[in-house]
Design a protein around this motif. Structure first.
Motif, mmCIF file in Angstrom:
data_model
loop_
_atom_site.group_PDB
_atom_site.id
_atom_site.type_symbol
_atom_site.label_atom_id
_atom_site.label_comp_id
_atom_site.label_asym_id
_atom_site.label_seq_id
_atom_site.Cartn_x
_atom_site.Cartn_y
_atom_site.Cartn_z
ATOM 1 N N LYS A 5 0.863 -1.181 0.000
ATOM 2 C CA LYS A 5 0.000 0.000 0.000
ATOM 3 C C LYS A 5 0.902 1.235 0.000
ATOM 4 O O LYS A 5 1.851 1.317 0.788
ATOM 5 C CB LYS A 5 -0.915 -0.024 1.226
ATOM 6 N N GLY A 186 -7.625 8.126 6.468
ATOM 7 C CA GLY A 186 -6.456 7.244 6.585
ATOM 8 C C GLY A 186 -6.794 5.797 6.261
ATOM 9 O O GLY A 186 -5.980 4.892 6.442
ATOM 10 N N ASP A 189 -5.058 2.282 4.507
ATOM 11 C CA ASP A 189 -4.302 1.269 5.265
ATOM 12 C C ASP A 189 -5.173 0.043 5.529
ATOM 13 O O ASP A 189 -4.688 -1.086 5.527
ATOM 14 C CB ASP A 189 -3.882 1.820 6.646
ATOM 15 N N ASN A 244 -0.706 8.109 13.894
ATOM 16 C CA ASN A 244 -1.549 7.849 12.718
ATOM 17 C C ASN A 244 -0.765 7.406 11.489
ATOM 18 O O ASN A 244 -1.248 7.495 10.384
ATOM 19 C CB ASN A 244 -2.454 9.040 12.418
ATOM 20 N N VAL A 245 0.440 6.900 11.698
ATOM 21 C CA VAL A 245 1.179 6.344 10.571
ATOM 22 C C VAL A 245 0.427 5.127 10.012
ATOM 23 O O VAL A 245 0.501 4.841 8.822
ATOM 24 C CB VAL A 245 2.647 6.027 10.972
#
Ligand code: ADP
Ligand code: ASP
Ligand code: MG
Length: 437
Positions: A5, A186, A189, A244-245
């Protein structure tokens, strides 16, 4: 096979997409690719997803979609031209159908999803891979809840029938009637993790713009150390608490299939990044990482003999349930209980919440404090080690930070403290200095 991703910064321009393609081509196992919408190219740039959400919101106030969509159209045209795929894609007709779709839609999801969709179409054309629309593989129920098992079956069947590489847009899927639904921000992911489970990948590579999971947010701590290995549970704690990686929900699909995650840097591909593994990882570090979030409120509820009143907590929590709000923490004393909630949960319902609490439990006193931050210090290494909490609190007292709340579960995987929002950065740096530096 590996699923990779690539996040928004990796997909931000034709130059970064060329790097992405080099990474994919350098390992023939990288056959399943999930992408985000183009993100920021420089600090003040606007993420495509934000432009699309703005386009939807402003168009519903009466502005012309064509005008609002123009910067998005220009950005994708520039990317496609930079990669030399503009002619083969007929983007103008795709843009026109998106503008039509935004006009017809009554929720932001369709608009928000188009960044990922265009990004995937362009990368697929550039790589010579097959484009698979996420609306064909990722399924939501009519009330917008992700349907994991149905999706897994469909994705497995569809993807096993394709023998080229595949590019799939992240972030969205559809209901059985074809309505587009997105995950929370986000969420690409999560899509990557779902595809990894469906194709039984040996590894889920998550390519971003930092050298893996860092021991603290690099926007707060100067040059934080990298975490070489992390357990699923540590990841869940850290990502839920603001690192928030990686989206906190991306853990669930890979956990079902025991697939490791490797967080890697598109701009430094040789760096090993962070490996996230099932089980408990043996190492000698006390603390694995620190994460936190601002934007919390505490509601102190005081009532004499509260602990003798059977059903007190149930009555209190039913107020939240009726308002469809979830809470973060509920520390209690003999005659007090404190609810900690995120601002985003309360929204504009503070009046209703306070009124409901007064009616349900008739407190003697009720005190609200807003602008709090929560900080989690996380690591399996803390278990059975006396003195960790004391070092944490001493570190905070040394820099003059007052602790509003403390929460440590008996798993001893984390210690969570609430501090004033203004003290947030100072507190994180103090904990970092104490345990990691
Ligand atoms: P992508 O667009 O690739 O999905 P994100 O912006 O979602 O990237 O996530 C990467 C960013 O997360 C980093 O650039 C960094 O600023 C931020 N971040 C916050 N906490 C951490 C952490 N503990 N480790 C690494 N990055 C973090
Ligand atoms: N593009 C979406 C966002 O900005 C999803 C993602 O990047 O993962 O939130
Ligand atoms: Mg991200």
């Amino acid at each position: 096979m590996k699923v990779c991703k690539f996040g928004g910064s990796s997909m931000a321009s034709s130059d970064t997409i060329k790097r992405v393609a080099d990474i994919i081509k350098s390992d023939e196992k990288r056959k399943y690719v999930v992408v985000s919408a183009p993100g920021k190219r420089f600090t003040k740039d606007i993420k495509i997803t934000d432009s699309l959400l703005n386009c939807y919101a402003e168009s519903k106030k009466g502005k012309k979609v064509e005008e609002l969509f123009k910067p998005i159209r220009d950005r994708f045209t520039e990317i496609a031209e930079g990669l030399g795929v503009d002619k083969q894609l007929d983007l103008n007709s795709v843009f026109a159908s998106i503008e039509e779709g935004i006009k017809l839609s009554s929720a932001p999801d369709f608009a928000a999803a188009q960044g990922e969709r265009l990004s995937a179409m362009i990368l697929a054309a550039y790589l010579g891979y097959t484009f698979i629309d996420a609306k064909e593989v990722i399924r939501f129920s009519d009330n917008g809840v992700f349907n994991a098992e149905y999706t897994n079956d469909v994705a497995q069947k569809l993807l096993s029938g394709i023998d080229t590489g595949v590019v799939i847009p992240g972030f969205y899927g559809s209901t059985s009637t074809g309505r587009i639904v997105t995950f929370s921000r986000g969420g690409s992911d999560v899509t990557g993790a779902i595809i990894a489970r469906a194709v039984k990948a040996e590894l889920y590579e998550n390519w971003t713009d930092v050298n893996g999971f860092l021991t603290a947010d690099p926007r707060i701590v100067n040059n934080p150390k990298q975490i070489p290995e992390l357990s699923y549970r540590e990841l869940r704690e850290l990502s839920y608490m603001g690192a928030n990686v990686l989206h906190p929900e991306s853990i669930f699909p890979v956990r079902k299939a025991n697939i490791p995650i490797n967080i890697k840097n598109t701009f430094d591909p040789e760096n090993p990044g962070t490996l996230i593994l099932p089980g408990v990882i043996q190492h000698d570090r006390l603390i694995t990482g620190i994460a936190g979030k601002k934007g919390f409120v505490s509601i102190l509820i005081e009532k004499s003999m509260m602990n003798n009143e059977i059903g007190f907590t149930r009555k209190l929590l039913s107020v939240l349930e009726n308002l469809n709000m979830s809470f973060e923490h509920l520390p209690s004393g003999i005659d007090t209980m404190t609810l900690i909630l995120a601002d985003t949960e309360i929204g504009n319902k503070m009046q209703e919440l306070v009124g409901g609490i007064r009616e349900a439990v008739s407190p003697d006193r009720l005190e609200i404090q807003s602008d709090l931050a929560l900080i989690a210090t996380v690591g399996h290494g803390m278990a059975y080690k006396p003195g960790t909490a004391s070092r944490l609190f001493t570190a905070l007292s040394r820099v003059g930070v007052n602790i509003k709340m403390i929460d440590q579960g008996s798993s001893e995987l984390n210690i969570i403290v609430a501090v004033k929002g203004d003290d947030y950065e100072k507190a994180i740096n103090a904990i970092y200095e104490e345990f990691i530096n």
